[in-house]
Write a protein that holds these residues in place. Structure first.
Motif, PDB file in Angstrom:
ATOM      1  N   GLY A  11      -8.163   5.386  16.541  1.00 37.46           N
ATOM      2  CA  GLY A  11      -7.489   4.689  15.440  1.00 37.46           C
ATOM      3  C   GLY A  11      -6.843   3.400  15.911  1.00 37.46           C
ATOM      4  O   GLY A  11      -5.964   3.419  16.769  1.00 37.46           O
ATOM      5  N   ALA A  15      -0.087   1.550  15.637  1.00 37.91           N
ATOM      6  CA  ALA A  15       0.280   2.515  16.682  1.00 37.91           C
ATOM      7  C   ALA A  15      -0.818   2.608  17.738  1.00 37.91           C
ATOM      8  O   ALA A  15      -0.539   2.567  18.944  1.00 37.91           O
ATOM      9  N   GLU A  34     -12.110   2.574  16.351  1.00 40.63           N
ATOM     10  CA  GLU A  34     -11.652   2.444  14.963  1.00 40.63           C
ATOM     11  C   GLU A  34     -12.843   2.697  14.051  1.00 40.63           C
ATOM     12  O   GLU A  34     -13.875   2.070  14.205  1.00 40.63           O
ATOM     13  N   LYS A  35     -12.651   3.595  13.091  1.00 42.07           N
ATOM     14  CA  LYS A  35     -13.807   3.948  12.267  1.00 42.07           C
ATOM     15  C   LYS A  35     -14.151   2.885  11.229  1.00 42.07           C
ATOM     16  O   LYS A  35     -15.282   2.806  10.788  1.00 42.07           O
ATOM     17  N   ALA A  46       2.322  -2.119   2.060  1.00 45.45           N
ATOM     18  CA  ALA A  46       3.054  -3.153   1.316  1.00 45.45           C
ATOM     19  C   ALA A  46       3.499  -4.282   2.241  1.00 45.45           C
ATOM     20  O   ALA A  46       4.030  -5.289   1.799  1.00 45.45           O
ATOM     21  N   ALA A  48       5.835  -4.924   4.596  1.00 47.18           N
ATOM     22  CA  ALA A  48       7.173  -5.368   4.989  1.00 47.18           C
ATOM     23  C   ALA A  48       7.519  -4.720   6.334  1.00 47.18           C
ATOM     24  O   ALA A  48       7.307  -3.523   6.513  1.00 47.18           O
ATOM     25  N   ARG A  95      -1.399  -7.911   6.865  1.00 49.19           N
ATOM     26  CA  ARG A  95      -1.797  -6.897   7.857  1.00 49.19           C
ATOM     27  C   ARG A  95      -3.223  -7.050   8.349  1.00 49.19           C
ATOM     28  O   ARG A  95      -3.534  -6.649   9.474  1.00 49.19           O
ATOM     29  N   ALA A 119     -14.297   9.034  15.609  1.00 47.64           N
ATOM     30  CA  ALA A 119     -14.143  10.319  16.307  1.00 47.64           C
ATOM     31  C   ALA A 119     -14.528  11.418  15.329  1.00 47.64           C
ATOM     32  O   ALA A 119     -14.031  11.450  14.207  1.00 47.64           O
ATOM     33  N   SER A 176       0.515   6.843  -3.172  1.00 45.33           N
ATOM     34  CA  SER A 176       0.841   5.464  -3.429  1.00 45.33           C
ATOM     35  C   SER A 176      -0.324   4.655  -3.967  1.00 45.33           C
ATOM     36  O   SER A 176      -1.473   4.877  -3.581  1.00 45.33           O
ATOM     37  N   ASP A 277       1.681   7.301  12.131  1.00 43.72           N
ATOM     38  CA  ASP A 277       1.644   8.124  10.919  1.00 43.72           C
ATOM     39  C   ASP A 277       1.021   9.498  11.187  1.00 43.72           C
ATOM     40  O   ASP A 277       1.329  10.462  10.490  1.00 43.72           O
ATOM     41  N   GLY A 289       6.334   2.455   8.114  1.00 45.18           N
ATOM     42  CA  GLY A 289       5.935   3.035   9.401  1.00 45.18           C
ATOM     43  C   GLY A 289       5.225   2.096  10.347  1.00 45.18           C
ATOM     44  O   GLY A 289       4.714   2.532  11.376  1.00 45.18           O
ATOM     45  N   ILE A 290       5.210   0.806  10.025  1.00 44.25           N
ATOM     46  CA  ILE A 290       4.523  -0.129  10.936  1.00 44.25           C
ATOM     47  C   ILE A 290       5.295  -0.191  12.257  1.00 44.25           C
ATOM     48  O   ILE A 290       4.778   0.121  13.326  1.00 44.25           O
TER      49      ILE A 290
HETATM   50  C1  LIG Z   1       0.676   1.786  -0.120  1.00 43.68           C
HETATM   51  C2  LIG Z   1       1.405   1.825   1.198  1.00 43.68           C
HETATM   52  C3  LIG Z   1       2.433   0.916   1.422  1.00 43.68           C
HETATM   53  C4  LIG Z   1       3.102   0.891   2.642  1.00 43.68           C
HETATM   54  N1  LIG Z   1       4.048  -0.063   2.848  1.00 43.68           N
HETATM   55  C5  LIG Z   1       4.633  -0.186   4.060  1.00 43.68           C
HETATM   56  C6  LIG Z   1       5.541  -1.259   4.331  1.00 43.68           C
HETATM   57  O1  LIG Z   1       5.819  -2.106   3.490  1.00 43.68           O
HETATM   58  N2  LIG Z   1       6.100  -1.317   5.557  1.00 43.68           N
HETATM   59  C7  LIG Z   1       5.809  -0.416   6.536  1.00 43.68           C
HETATM   60  O2  LIG Z   1       6.361  -0.522   7.645  1.00 43.68           O
HETATM   61  N3  LIG Z   1       4.951   0.590   6.314  1.00 43.68           N
HETATM   62  C8  LIG Z   1       4.337   0.722   5.099  1.00 43.68           C
HETATM   63  N4  LIG Z   1       3.436   1.742   4.873  1.00 43.68           N
HETATM   64  C9  LIG Z   1       3.148   2.681   5.951  1.00 43.68           C
HETATM   65  C10 LIG Z   1       2.292   2.021   7.009  1.00 43.68           C
HETATM   66  O3  LIG Z   1       1.133   1.503   6.423  1.00 43.68           O
HETATM   67  C11 LIG Z   1       1.937   3.032   8.070  1.00 43.68           C
HETATM   68  O4  LIG Z   1       3.102   3.694   8.484  1.00 43.68           O
HETATM   69  C12 LIG Z   1       1.282   2.381   9.290  1.00 43.68           C
HETATM   70  O5  LIG Z   1       0.068   1.780   8.957  1.00 43.68           O
HETATM   71  C13 LIG Z   1       1.063   3.443  10.351  1.00 43.68           C
HETATM   72  O6  LIG Z   1       0.353   2.916  11.421  1.00 43.68           O
HETATM   73  P1  LIG Z   1      -0.606   3.834  12.264  1.00 43.68           P
HETATM   74  O7  LIG Z   1      -1.167   2.956  13.319  1.00 43.68           O
HETATM   75  O8  LIG Z   1       0.080   5.072  12.641  1.00 43.68           O
HETATM   76  O9  LIG Z   1      -1.750   4.297  11.249  1.00 43.68           O
HETATM   77  P2  LIG Z   1      -2.798   3.460  10.414  1.00 43.68           P
HETATM   78  O10 LIG Z   1      -2.351   2.070  10.209  1.00 43.68           O
HETATM   79  O11 LIG Z   1      -3.116   4.293   9.234  1.00 43.68           O
HETATM   80  O12 LIG Z   1      -4.058   3.406  11.364  1.00 43.68           O
HETATM   81  C14 LIG Z   1      -4.839   4.533  11.637  1.00 43.68           C
HETATM   82  C15 LIG Z   1      -6.249   4.066  11.903  1.00 43.68           C
HETATM   83  O13 LIG Z   1      -7.033   5.147  12.389  1.00 43.68           O
HETATM   84  C16 LIG Z   1      -8.330   5.022  11.862  1.00 43.68           C
HETATM   85  N5  LIG Z   1      -8.977   6.321  11.923  1.00 43.68           N
HETATM   86  C17 LIG Z   1      -8.693   7.437  11.192  1.00 43.68           C
HETATM   87  N6  LIG Z   1      -9.500   8.448  11.527  1.00 43.68           N
HETATM   88  C18 LIG Z   1     -10.312   7.980  12.514  1.00 43.68           C
HETATM   89  C19 LIG Z   1     -11.381   8.569  13.262  1.00 43.68           C
HETATM   90  N7  LIG Z   1     -11.767   9.841  13.061  1.00 43.68           N
HETATM   91  N8  LIG Z   1     -12.017   7.812  14.184  1.00 43.68           N
HETATM   92  C20 LIG Z   1     -11.655   6.503  14.376  1.00 43.68           C
HETATM   93  N9  LIG Z   1     -10.652   5.904  13.693  1.00 43.68           N
HETATM   94  C21 LIG Z   1      -9.986   6.634  12.776  1.00 43.68           C
HETATM   95  C22 LIG Z   1      -8.075   4.536  10.446  1.00 43.68           C
HETATM   96  O14 LIG Z   1      -9.232   3.930   9.908  1.00 43.68           O
HETATM   97  C23 LIG Z   1      -6.932   3.560  10.639  1.00 43.68           C
HETATM   98  O15 LIG Z   1      -7.366   2.250  10.845  1.00 43.68           O
HETATM   99  C24 LIG Z   1       2.760   1.821   3.651  1.00 43.68           C
HETATM  100  C25 LIG Z   1       1.751   2.749   3.417  1.00 43.68           C
HETATM  101  C26 LIG Z   1       1.072   2.764   2.199  1.00 43.68           C
HETATM  102  C27 LIG Z   1      -0.020   3.762   1.981  1.00 43.68           C
END
Ligand SMILES: Cc1cc2nc3c(=O)[nH]c(=O)nc-3n(C[C@H](O)[C@H](O)[C@H](O)COP(=O)(O)OP(=O)(O)OC[C@H]3O[C@@H](n4cnc5c(N)ncnc54)[C@H](O)[C@@H]3O)c2cc1C
Ligand code: SF4
Ligand code: SF4
Lengths: 397, 78
Positions: A11, A15, A34-35, A46, A48, A95, A119, A176, A277, A289-290
């Protein structure tokens, strides 16, 4: 792609890219997969984010900064607004560009990055995770790794394949929908983020309007998943947009879910750590959660890189990351979690009234204590509830 | 992964024209019966217990639980 790495990160969200970069910077051989076919797109956010959480990982860049937020406007259902300065300098980002830049920095630090690479399972050896089954360009590969990082976001299957419990209860899950609207007009100020607390549109959650510049804004809402039965999140957003922006155009539609449990119970096992996440690192009140995902990944990799150097990636060694995470975020996450439950409990009328009262106060020239006194005077129920929060040892940050 | 015909009488059906591939349903499935691959949602019909959690959370109502006609080909059920 090789058949063996020190670390495979699943992913490339914020993170995962931070985890891959930290591991590569620690001298390890890293694969980041990354898939999606395009890192950062489609956007599920969103957008922020607080500046402090970004600072350790990348320098601000006008290519991905859409707006600098000067104030938060918290609105009730009847038109009252409380304006607050942001608790920390906050940005609205693009983003698509931001995520790709983080992945590029991981590659620059020496990680191998592969998009459109999924994966599909884990390899196990003697009760420990020993690699990842990967699908890429129609072929399946077995790639072994000393450590696997599950950074695959809210839907995380990687952690589940390793036997960890990540499925949130529906009352701790936000669903959402968001539209990127064009032609938002005067209602959106270029440096103001609006939060709308209105159970008619967003029961158990809230709606937001975040400026994106050029007469556009991210307009969306989260609801507690339990409330999706009576009306879908999208139908609710349609009504919200009809009410506030009847003449705007929809440039993009974003859908998604956010686990808001305040952290999964176990964030590491033999040969695997979970971050972002996937580990429910997001703020359990706002769902943001960014920054938290990036900081969580940074913490995890400090521990993991050291564990790899020592040759001990047992659950025991890796779980010290989890202990550190809880020391850093445990208390504040629990307070935010309780604040969400409290907001749901006191009901719309109290929320309307509180925001109305607060909107009449001169917040800039009052201490927090004075504000609390004035609000509590009219809301003894709130005093009791906040008292309970404090009594259990959690005070809002 | 089993993407064939489910033996019990209910199955999850995805309306592709609505689905935004967001994974919100995948996250809440306690049976791990849903999987997103190349932006397509697949249902492991054999693992699904017809609990409807995914149907409830889908932000755009792309999922439904239907009675299965045992004669239907697998593609219709995916
Ligand atoms: C509508 C909405 C609004 C939001 N607004 C905000 C905001 O304003 N501010 C904020 O801080 N947070 C916000 N969030 C939350 C924020 O988007 C997440 O907390 C953040 O993206 C988490 O980062 P991450 O790297 O953990 O996961 P993600 O950004 O979800 O990244 C995970 C990645 O893993 C990839 N993946 C999944 N399964 C596989 C697999 N099997 N093989 C390969 N790759 C895979 C996915 O394609 C994805 O790209 C919002 C979320 C939503 C849904
Ligand atoms: S929750 Fe709905 S939109 Fe999201 S992947 Fe599942 S079916 Fe598609
Ligand atoms: S109905 Fe329940 S078991 Fe079946 S796919 Fe949906 S969430 Fe999973």
């Amino acid at each position: 792609m090789k058949s063996r790495y020190d670390v495979v990160v699943v992913g490339a969200g914020p993170a995962g890219s931070v985890a891959a970069r930290c591991a590569a910077a620690g001298g390890l051989d890293v694969l980041l997969i990354e898939k999606r076919q395009e890192i950062g797109s489609p956007v599920r956010c969103a957008e922020a984010v607080g500046v402090e959480s970004l600072r350790p990982y990348l320098a601000l860049d006008s290519r991905w900064v859409n707006a600098e937020v000067a104030r938060f406007a918290v609105c009730n259902a009847v038109g009252d607004v409380v304006c607050l300065p942001p608790t920390e300098p906050t940005l609205v980002v693009e983003r698509k560009i931001f995520d790709r830049e983080l992945a590029r920095l991981a590659a620059e630090a020496g990680a191998e990055v592969q998009a459109k690479t999924t994966a599909v399972g884990l390899l196990h050896d003697n009760g420990r995770v020993s690699g990842v089954r990967i699908q890429r360009a129609g072929q399946e590969y077995e790639v072994s790794a000393r450590l696997v990082v599950a950074a695959d976001g809210p839907e995380s299957q990687t952690a589940r394949w390793a036997g960890l419990e990540t499925v949130p209860p529906l009352n701790d899950y936000y669903v959402s929908v968001q539209y990127l609207l064009s032609g938002v007009g005067e209602k959106v100020k270029p440096t103001e983020c609006q939060y709308h607390l209105d159970v008619d549109f967003a029961p158990g959650g809230y709606a937001w309007v975040f400026p994106k510049g050029s007469n556009t804004a991210n307009v969306g809402l989260v609801i507690e998943a339990n409330y999706a039965d009576t009306e879908s999140a999208q139908a609710r957003l349609e009504r919200f947009v009809e009410r506030h922006f009847p003449h705007a155009s929809v440039l993009s539609v974003v859908v998604g879910g956010i686990p808001v449990t305040g952290g999964i119970r176990q964030m590491a096992t033999h040969g695997l750590v979970v971050v972002g996440d996937a580990a429910h690192h997001a703020d359990p009140l706002t769902g943001g959660g960014i920054g938290l995902g990036m900081m969580g990944a940074g913490l995890a990799m400090e521990v993991a890189v050291d564990a790899l150097r020592r040759g001990d990636v047992s659950a025991g060694a890796l779980r010290s990351y989890e202990a550190q995470w809880r020391r850093r975020f445990g208390r504040s996450h629990q307070a935010l979690y309780k604040a969400r439950k409290l907001a749901a409990r006191i009901g719309q009328e109290s929320i309307n009234d509180l925001i109305k009262q607060a909107s009449q106060l001169d917040l800039e020239n009052m201490s927090l204590g004075e504000v609390a006194l004035r609000l509590f005077a009219k809301h003894p129920l709130l005093l009791v509830e906040v008292g309970k929060l404090i009594a259990t040892g959690f005070i809002l940050k | 992964m089993n993407t064939g015909i489910k033996s019990p009488e209910k199955s999850i059906v995805v309306r592709r024209e609505l689905c935004g591939s967001c994974g919100a349903c995948v996250a809440v499935c306690q049976q791990n019966a849903l999987f997103l691959l190349n932006a397509y949602l697949y249902v492991d019909a054999a693992a699904c217990t017809a609990c409807r959690r995914c149907v409830r959370v889908c932000p755009v109502r792309a999922l439904s639980l239907v009675d299965v006609d045992m004669q239907q080909p697998a593609e219709v059920l995916l």
